[in-house]
Design a protein around this motif. Sequence first.
Motif, PDB file in Angstrom:
ATOM      1  N   GLY A 290       9.647  12.244  -5.037  1.00 48.68           N
ATOM      2  CA  GLY A 290      10.749  11.830  -4.156  1.00 48.68           C
ATOM      3  C   GLY A 290      10.726  10.347  -3.846  1.00 48.68           C
ATOM      4  O   GLY A 290      10.077   9.555  -4.537  1.00 48.68           O
ATOM      5  N   GLU A 291      11.429  10.005  -2.789  1.00 50.05           N
ATOM      6  CA  GLU A 291      11.672   8.589  -2.483  1.00 50.05           C
ATOM      7  C   GLU A 291      10.847   8.151  -1.271  1.00 50.05           C
ATOM      8  O   GLU A 291      10.952   8.737  -0.201  1.00 50.05           O
ATOM      9  CB  GLU A 291      13.162   8.383  -2.184  1.00 50.05           C
ATOM     10  N   THR A 292      10.034   7.154  -1.456  1.00 46.32           N
ATOM     11  CA  THR A 292       9.230   6.596  -0.357  1.00 46.32           C
ATOM     12  C   THR A 292       9.876   5.292   0.079  1.00 46.32           C
ATOM     13  O   THR A 292      10.181   4.442  -0.765  1.00 46.32           O
ATOM     14  CB  THR A 292       7.777   6.358  -0.833  1.00 46.32           C
ATOM     15  N   THR A 293      10.067   5.150   1.399  1.00 42.64           N
ATOM     16  CA  THR A 293      10.833   4.006   1.893  1.00 42.64           C
ATOM     17  C   THR A 293      10.043   3.221   2.936  1.00 42.64           C
ATOM     18  O   THR A 293       9.436   3.802   3.831  1.00 42.64           O
ATOM     19  CB  THR A 293      12.153   4.484   2.544  1.00 42.64           C
ATOM     20  N   VAL A 294      10.061   1.906   2.779  1.00 39.96           N
ATOM     21  CA  VAL A 294       9.470   1.018   3.784  1.00 39.96           C
ATOM     22  C   VAL A 294      10.600   0.179   4.368  1.00 39.96           C
ATOM     23  O   VAL A 294      11.426  -0.353   3.617  1.00 39.96           O
ATOM     24  CB  VAL A 294       8.421   0.080   3.151  1.00 39.96           C
ATOM     25  N   ILE A 295      10.633   0.091   5.697  1.00 37.29           N
ATOM     26  CA  ILE A 295      11.611  -0.797   6.338  1.00 37.29           C
ATOM     27  C   ILE A 295      10.846  -1.987   6.881  1.00 37.29           C
ATOM     28  O   ILE A 295       9.888  -1.812   7.648  1.00 37.29           O
ATOM     29  CB  ILE A 295      12.359  -0.066   7.460  1.00 37.29           C
ATOM     30  N   GLU A 296      11.233  -3.176   6.440  1.00 32.58           N
ATOM     31  CA  GLU A 296      10.554  -4.353   6.988  1.00 32.58           C
ATOM     32  C   GLU A 296      11.540  -5.166   7.815  1.00 32.58           C
ATOM     33  O   GLU A 296      12.507  -5.704   7.290  1.00 32.58           O
ATOM     34  CB  GLU A 296       9.848  -5.192   5.924  1.00 32.58           C
TER      35      GLU A 296
ATOM     36  N   ALA B 233       0.848  -1.203   0.000  1.00 26.87           N
ATOM     37  CA  ALA B 233       0.000   0.000   0.000  1.00 26.87           C
ATOM     38  C   ALA B 233       0.879   1.248   0.000  1.00 26.87           C
ATOM     39  O   ALA B 233       0.619   2.213  -0.737  1.00 26.87           O
ATOM     40  CB  ALA B 233      -0.928  -0.007   1.214  1.00 26.87           C
ATOM     41  N   ILE B 234       1.932   1.229   0.811  1.00 30.01           N
ATOM     42  CA  ILE B 234       2.810   2.402   0.909  1.00 30.01           C
ATOM     43  C   ILE B 234       3.598   2.585  -0.399  1.00 30.01           C
ATOM     44  O   ILE B 234       3.726   3.700  -0.917  1.00 30.01           O
ATOM     45  CB  ILE B 234       3.775   2.254   2.110  1.00 30.01           C
ATOM     46  N   LEU B 235       4.102   1.488  -0.957  1.00 28.60           N
ATOM     47  CA  LEU B 235       4.867   1.600  -2.215  1.00 28.60           C
ATOM     48  C   LEU B 235       3.971   2.081  -3.351  1.00 28.60           C
ATOM     49  O   LEU B 235       4.379   2.892  -4.184  1.00 28.60           O
ATOM     50  CB  LEU B 235       5.518   0.259  -2.564  1.00 28.60           C
ATOM     51  N   LEU B 236       2.713   1.614  -3.374  1.00 30.10           N
ATOM     52  CA  LEU B 236       1.780   2.062  -4.414  1.00 30.10           C
ATOM     53  C   LEU B 236       1.490   3.550  -4.271  1.00 30.10           C
ATOM     54  O   LEU B 236       1.428   4.281  -5.263  1.00 30.10           O
ATOM     55  CB  LEU B 236       0.481   1.254  -4.343  1.00 30.10           C
TER      56      LEU B 236
ATOM     57  N   MET C  50      12.914   1.025  -1.228  1.00 30.23           N
ATOM     58  CA  MET C  50      12.662   2.402  -1.617  1.00 30.23           C
ATOM     59  C   MET C  50      12.150   2.453  -3.055  1.00 30.23           C
ATOM     60  O   MET C  50      12.670   1.761  -3.932  1.00 30.23           O
ATOM     61  CB  MET C  50      13.985   3.161  -1.490  1.00 30.23           C
ATOM     62  N   VAL C  51      11.089   3.235  -3.251  1.00 28.95           N
ATOM     63  CA  VAL C  51      10.595   3.435  -4.616  1.00 28.95           C
ATOM     64  C   VAL C  51      10.711   4.918  -4.965  1.00 28.95           C
ATOM     65  O   VAL C  51      10.456   5.779  -4.107  1.00 28.95           O
ATOM     66  CB  VAL C  51       9.140   2.916  -4.787  1.00 28.95           C
ATOM     67  N   VAL C  52      11.118   5.204  -6.193  1.00 36.63           N
ATOM     68  CA  VAL C  52      11.218   6.584  -6.659  1.00 36.63           C
ATOM     69  C   VAL C  52       9.887   6.975  -7.293  1.00 36.63           C
ATOM     70  O   VAL C  52       9.371   6.247  -8.145  1.00 36.63           O
ATOM     71  CB  VAL C  52      12.372   6.735  -7.684  1.00 36.63           C
ATOM     72  N   GLY C  53       9.333   8.099  -6.856  1.00 36.02           N
ATOM     73  CA  GLY C  53       8.010   8.526  -7.300  1.00 36.02           C
ATOM     74  C   GLY C  53       7.960   8.967  -8.754  1.00 36.02           C
ATOM     75  O   GLY C  53       8.986   9.260  -9.369  1.00 36.02           O
ATOM     76  N   TRP C  54       6.735   9.010  -9.261  1.00 34.42           N
ATOM     77  CA  TRP C  54       6.414   9.467 -10.606  1.00 34.42           C
ATOM     78  C   TRP C  54       7.191   8.770 -11.723  1.00 34.42           C
ATOM     79  O   TRP C  54       7.700   9.413 -12.648  1.00 34.42           O
ATOM     80  CB  TRP C  54       6.573  10.999 -10.701  1.00 34.42           C
TER      81      TRP C  54
END
Length: 430
Positions: A173-179, A163-166, A211-215
């Motif tokens: 910018g860069e959205t990051t999830v730490i699992e 959900a966060i990566l989507l 980490m996913v780069v937006g747009w």
Amino acid sequence: MHGCVRAPGDKSVSHRALMFGALALGETNVSGLLEGEDVLATAAALRALGAVVDHVGTGLWRIRGFGVGGGREPDDVLNLGNSGTSARLLSGILASHPFTSFMTGDASLRSRPMQRVIEPLSRMGAHFQGREGGRMPLAVIGTDEMVPIEYRLPVASAQVKSAILLAGLNTAGETTVIEPEATRDHTERMLRHFGAEVRVSPAEGGGKRIMVVGWPELKARDIVVPGDPSSAAFAVVAAVIRPGSDVIVENVGVNPLRAGLYQTLREMGADIAFDNPREVGGEPVADLRVKGGGLKGIEVPADRAPTMIDEYPILAVAASCAEGTTRMLGLAELRAKESDRLSSVAAGLAANGVRHEMGADTLTVHGTGGAPEGGGLVKTHLDHRIAMSFLVLGLAAREPVAVDDGSPIDTSFPGFAALMNGLGAKIEPA
Ligand code: S3P
């Protein structure tokens, strides 16, 4: 149990194939898609957002996407039926669009926790209005001005990560999830396949940083969906608990982050060979050859739970037929599934004379070393995996086992009874 069957399409991969196809520009062709009710709920929701989603043949689907951030306001409530994956993953897409949308589902889905996605998506800038505890029906008040976050998952959940990566796709910018504990990585694999930039590195203190780069400009890509290891599990365990069985289940996804049940069954002494290992749609796949008999109880460690989170009901069935005691640890998340799965499994075991103890997050099953008593009527609680697991128990039990409601099986495994009966089972309307 004898014969050769093909596992139905993977549910997790099927949801994602439709969603990424919708977020890409151009035409995505999917083959092997699971045509279960959960995945069809995702297809309907994506159509409501403006994607063209066409069924062109058995398992064959064509999607013409609206692109990242290009969805339109749905003109009605999105009803996601029984599907937690649809609800959690779509909330990431909806939250990052500048309109309000509404989600609901069946009684099971309306009781499931949504706070776990509301919390991070609110930090990114979306708003939500739901029932107590964030439960559905839920209004998602989205924005196209999301801010990127770095978020450490408090529960091991691929749905929350996804959900966060989507949402991060339509965020500058860069959205990051730490699992802290690795969960299924189909989203990361498929994002890359569609051309997004996803970086995975070790996190400080253990686990992964994703980490996913937006747009990104996601480009339409064809997808072949591998068979579902979670569905294959029912035929595999049916063979394992019937001595003398010889069954092949073809086309089973064996991504290490999904294959914990197979490792566990082998540790219990099951004879399962992974034949013809290959790659299908960027996922490792094999044909499983299973011979019956020889199961012994073991302890299943808590850190294996994310790799077999949907398989504990069917593992409990295998454990019921094993010699000795099987102890399963780290099961807290089972209480947040289509039903409180820990309680549903315990009640099903009790109804069929299988000795067991349930703790807050543990289950201990005392195996019969052969045929459990059976004869019980098991309450399904709108949970497909409870229905299928206890029907499999009936194959080994001394008395037939009944479930009170077989209809939830169609959410993930249409044709389950026919497939199992083709191998020698006798599953029929009571
Ligand atoms: C899924 C993740 C798991 C699993 C579910 C499918 C997915 O849920 O139980 O059946 O496709 O990401 P959680 O992420 O809540 O553990």
